[in-house]
Design a protein around this motif. Structure first.
Motif, PDB file in Angstrom:
ATOM      1  N   SER A   4      42.133  28.992  45.372  1.00 23.15           N
ATOM      2  CA  SER A   4      42.095  30.347  44.813  1.00 23.15           C
ATOM      3  C   SER A   4      43.255  30.548  43.848  1.00 23.15           C
ATOM      4  O   SER A   4      43.083  31.058  42.737  1.00 23.15           O
ATOM      5  CB  SER A   4      42.147  31.377  45.941  1.00 23.15           C
ATOM      6  OG  SER A   4      42.249  32.676  45.425  1.00 23.15           O
ATOM      7  N   LYS A   5      44.443  30.117  44.251  1.00 26.55           N
ATOM      8  CA  LYS A   5      45.619  30.241  43.393  1.00 26.55           C
ATOM      9  C   LYS A   5      45.469  29.362  42.153  1.00 26.55           C
ATOM     10  O   LYS A   5      45.851  29.759  41.055  1.00 26.55           O
ATOM     11  CB  LYS A   5      46.881  29.857  44.169  1.00 26.55           C
ATOM     12  CG  LYS A   5      47.264  30.849  45.258  1.00 26.55           C
ATOM     13  CD  LYS A   5      48.503  30.388  45.999  1.00 26.55           C
ATOM     14  CE  LYS A   5      48.921  31.383  47.064  1.00 26.55           C
ATOM     15  NZ  LYS A   5      50.107  30.913  47.833  1.00 26.55           N
ATOM     16  N   GLU A  41      43.134  31.049  39.665  1.00 32.64           N
ATOM     17  CA  GLU A  41      43.685  32.279  39.104  1.00 32.64           C
ATOM     18  C   GLU A  41      44.697  32.006  37.999  1.00 32.64           C
ATOM     19  O   GLU A  41      44.917  32.842  37.127  1.00 32.64           O
ATOM     20  CB  GLU A  41      44.346  33.106  40.215  1.00 32.64           C
ATOM     21  CG  GLU A  41      43.347  33.768  41.161  1.00 32.64           C
ATOM     22  CD  GLU A  41      44.018  34.435  42.343  1.00 32.64           C
ATOM     23  OE1 GLU A  41      45.272  34.349  42.435  1.00 32.64           O
ATOM     24  OE2 GLU A  41      43.318  35.039  43.178  1.00 32.64           O
TER      25      GLU A  41
END
Length: 262
Positions: free
Chosen positions: A148-149, A152
């Motif tokens: 997810s990081k 992003e």
């Protein structure tokens, strides 16, 4: 004027030679060469390598007891079927140039050695894809929000590519439709299934793309990726950025093209 023309051609040839000599030669297996190996050894060797059209594979081995057999399909590769090879090499020092993008499959015709792990698959690309994540392979992360990081921090646009590297005996890549399926790790109705160990996925339209794995517990542990694909910018830049080669050609033209006298 003739002198100017010769200088232009000579300098242009030098630039073309420099821009076309970037192809790499990879020695398969590095110092160990092409030999009987435990399953997964050549997967480990290909991991984190990016093969481009024009690169070459160098196979070094004992030609008295071994060979290199290039096969056409994944089934032939998986089942070590060398009956109808695409190409066959047995010199002990073979250089195979990768002339087209896509999967290239290599095995040995010694079926027992092939089944034991002496086989190689490489994926050849034209451009430079994004590899999730940048410094590792597609596998269960230490932190569940790792992917997810990673996503992003990136900006994905139509035309970009994702290249998934992973051990195909351990994981795979499933593309799914919805955020609900993504959150619940629902593998029942995937849009696409990839299980080659080196999968190139092109982002062809704007929107959200979801990727998980079908392996039990792995998705729940964080092996999932969500990317937001943005459309290509429609704005035209005020000043086009020229490549070093184009700047050089422009300099040659400006420097050596005769200008009329007024």
């Amino acid at each position: 004027m003739a002198t100017t023309t010769r200088m232009f051609c000579f300098m242009l040839a030098m630039v073309l030679m420099g821009c076309c000599c970037s192809a790499k030669i990879y020695k398969v297996g590095d110092s160990k060469g092409w030999m009987i190996a435990k399953h997964g050894s050549y997967y480990e060797w290909t991991k984190r390598k990016e093969f481009q059209v024009g690169d070459s594979l160098m196979f070094e081995y004992d030609g008295n007891v071994n060979d290199v057999t290039q096969v056409s399909s994944r089934l032939e590769y998986q089942f070590c079927n060398s009956l109808t090879p695409k190409a066959f090499y047995n010199t002990g020092h073979d250089v195979v140039t990768l002339t087209e993008p896509g999967y290239h499959f290599f095995i040995t015709s010694n079926r027992s050695q092939c089944l034991a792990g002496q086989k190689l698959v490489v994926y050849v690309v034209h451009d430079h894809p994004m590899i999730p994540p940048d410094s590792d392979e597609w596998r269960v992360p230490e932190e569940s929000d790792f992917y997810s990081k990673w996503s992003e921090e990136k900006q994905f646009h139509v035309g970009d590519n994702l290249l998934f590297y992973y051990n195909d005996q351990v994981d795979d890549v499933l593309e799914i439709n919805s955020d609900l399926e993504f959150k619940s790790c629902d593998t029942t109705s995937p849009v696409a299934v990839h299980n080659a160990g080196q999968d190139l996925i092109r982002l062809t339209k704007p929107g959200i793309r979801y990727f998980i794995t079908s392996k039990i517990g792995h998705c729940e542990a964080g092996l999932k990726l969500r990317v937001v694909v943005r459309p290509l910018s429609k704005s035209v830049p005020k000043k086009m950025q020229l490549s070093p080669f184009d700047r050089f050609i422009k300099w040659l033209r400006d420097s050596f093209t005769p200008h009329p006298h007024h």
